[in-house]
Design a protein around this motif. Structure first.
Motif, PDB file in Angstrom:
ATOM      1  N   UNK A   6       0.878  -1.323  -0.105  1.00 11.71           N
ATOM      2  CA  UNK A   6      -0.066  -0.189   0.062  1.00 11.71           C
ATOM      3  C   UNK A   6       0.813   1.085  -0.043  1.00 11.71           C
ATOM      4  N   UNK A   7       0.668   2.143  -0.862  1.00 12.20           N
ATOM      5  CA  UNK A   7       1.463   3.424  -1.002  1.00 12.20           C
ATOM      6  C   UNK A   7       0.709   4.595  -0.182  1.00 12.20           C
ATOM      7  N   UNK A   8       1.563   4.902   0.405  1.00 13.64           N
ATOM      8  CA  UNK A   8       1.116   6.223   1.331  1.00 13.64           C
ATOM      9  C   UNK A   8       0.724   7.718   0.538  1.00 13.64           C
ATOM     10  N   UNK A   9       0.233   8.554   0.682  1.00 13.80           N
ATOM     11  CA  UNK A   9       0.039   9.878  -0.025  1.00 13.80           C
ATOM     12  C   UNK A   9       0.680  10.847   1.023  1.00 13.80           C
ATOM     13  N   UNK A  10       0.700  12.002   0.173  1.00 11.57           N
ATOM     14  CA  UNK A  10       1.228  13.255   1.159  1.00 11.57           C
ATOM     15  C   UNK A  10      -0.007  14.086   1.497  1.00 11.57           C
ATOM     16  N   UNK A  11      -1.096  13.704   1.319  1.00 10.08           N
ATOM     17  CA  UNK A  11      -2.242  14.132   1.900  1.00 10.08           C
ATOM     18  C   UNK A  11      -2.191  14.479   3.190  1.00 10.08           C
TER      19      UNK A  11
ATOM     20  N   UNK B 233       8.185   3.724   8.286  1.00  8.05           N
ATOM     21  CA  UNK B 233       7.649   2.401   8.263  1.00  8.05           C
ATOM     22  C   UNK B 233       7.801   1.714   6.867  1.00  8.05           C
ATOM     23  N   UNK B 234       7.561   2.679   5.763  1.00 11.73           N
ATOM     24  CA  UNK B 234       7.528   2.191   4.355  1.00 11.73           C
ATOM     25  C   UNK B 234       9.135   1.609   4.214  1.00 11.73           C
ATOM     26  N   UNK B 235       9.957   2.369   4.730  1.00 11.11           N
ATOM     27  CA  UNK B 235      11.478   2.319   4.389  1.00 11.11           C
ATOM     28  C   UNK B 235      11.785   0.925   5.127  1.00 11.11           C
ATOM     29  N   UNK B 236      11.264   0.706   6.377  1.00 12.24           N
ATOM     30  CA  UNK B 236      11.537  -0.508   7.166  1.00 12.24           C
ATOM     31  C   UNK B 236      10.980  -1.878   6.285  1.00 12.24           C
TER      32      UNK B 236
ATOM     33  N   UNK C 221      13.357  -4.751   4.682  1.00 15.09           N
ATOM     34  CA  UNK C 221      13.002  -6.347   4.972  1.00 15.09           C
ATOM     35  C   UNK C 221      12.704  -7.076   3.597  1.00 15.09           C
ATOM     36  N   UNK C 222      12.093  -6.034   2.633  1.00 15.01           N
ATOM     37  CA  UNK C 222      11.946  -6.957   1.256  1.00 15.01           C
ATOM     38  C   UNK C 222      13.418  -7.050   0.633  1.00 15.01           C
ATOM     39  N   UNK C 223      14.406  -6.225   0.896  1.00 11.23           N
ATOM     40  CA  UNK C 223      15.619  -6.544   0.305  1.00 11.23           C
ATOM     41  C   UNK C 223      16.358  -7.502   0.931  1.00 11.23           C
ATOM     42  N   UNK C 224      16.160  -7.696   2.175  1.00 15.14           N
ATOM     43  CA  UNK C 224      16.645  -8.918   3.109  1.00 15.14           C
ATOM     44  C   UNK C 224      16.483 -10.195   2.523  1.00 15.14           C
ATOM     45  N   UNK C 225      15.091 -10.223   1.907  1.00 15.25           N
ATOM     46  CA  UNK C 225      14.794 -11.660   1.532  1.00 15.25           C
ATOM     47  C   UNK C 225      15.373 -12.001  -0.091  1.00 15.25           C
ATOM     48  N   UNK C 226      15.913 -11.230  -0.572  1.00 14.47           N
ATOM     49  CA  UNK C 226      16.419 -11.395  -1.971  1.00 14.47           C
ATOM     50  C   UNK C 226      17.266 -12.553  -1.749  1.00 14.47           C
TER      51      UNK C 226
ATOM     52  N   UNK D 113      18.879  -1.211  11.409  1.00 13.36           N
ATOM     53  CA  UNK D 113      18.948  -0.916  12.859  1.00 13.36           C
ATOM     54  C   UNK D 113      18.869   0.714  12.905  1.00 13.36           C
ATOM     55  N   UNK D 114      19.175   1.484  12.311  1.00 13.02           N
ATOM     56  CA  UNK D 114      19.192   2.880  12.421  1.00 13.02           C
ATOM     57  C   UNK D 114      17.524   3.370  12.474  1.00 13.02           C
ATOM     58  N   UNK D 115      17.050   2.737  11.426  1.00 14.03           N
ATOM     59  CA  UNK D 115      15.557   2.916  11.301  1.00 14.03           C
ATOM     60  C   UNK D 115      14.549   2.473  12.260  1.00 14.03           C
TER      61      UNK D 115
END
Length: 87
Positions: free
Chosen positions: A1-6, A26-29, A33-38, A54-56
């Protein structure tokens, strides 16, 4: 799900901003996680992703402090009581 800037229709503009920032983080996290699944992830890539994760997560933890929770609670208390509308 994509968040909007509204803007989010909340009385507290600071809470609005904090919730939008929380959504971005949260979108960044989720992206990390998706990248870790590659399946072809190299050890150096994994290290970079884990460091970013970790930073996030530290940022998310500090972002969701008592003040933030209190602002959400205040917003909830300001809502009309829909549960008692049994006409």
């Amino acid at each position: 799900m994509q968040l909007t800037d509204r803007p989010i229709p909340l009385a507290n503009s600071t809470l609005n901003t904090l919730i939008q920032e929380l959504g971005v983080e949260c979108s960044y996290v989720l992206s990390l996680i998706s990248q870790l699944q590659l399946p072809t992830l190299q050890p150096d890539q994994k290290a970079d992703i884990l460091a970013e994760l970790l930073a996030a997560t530290i940022h998310l933890n500090s972002h969701c402090d008592e003040e933030f929770q209190g602002a959400i609670a205040d917003e909830l208390e300001a809502l009309p009581d829909a549960g008692n509308d049994l006409s």
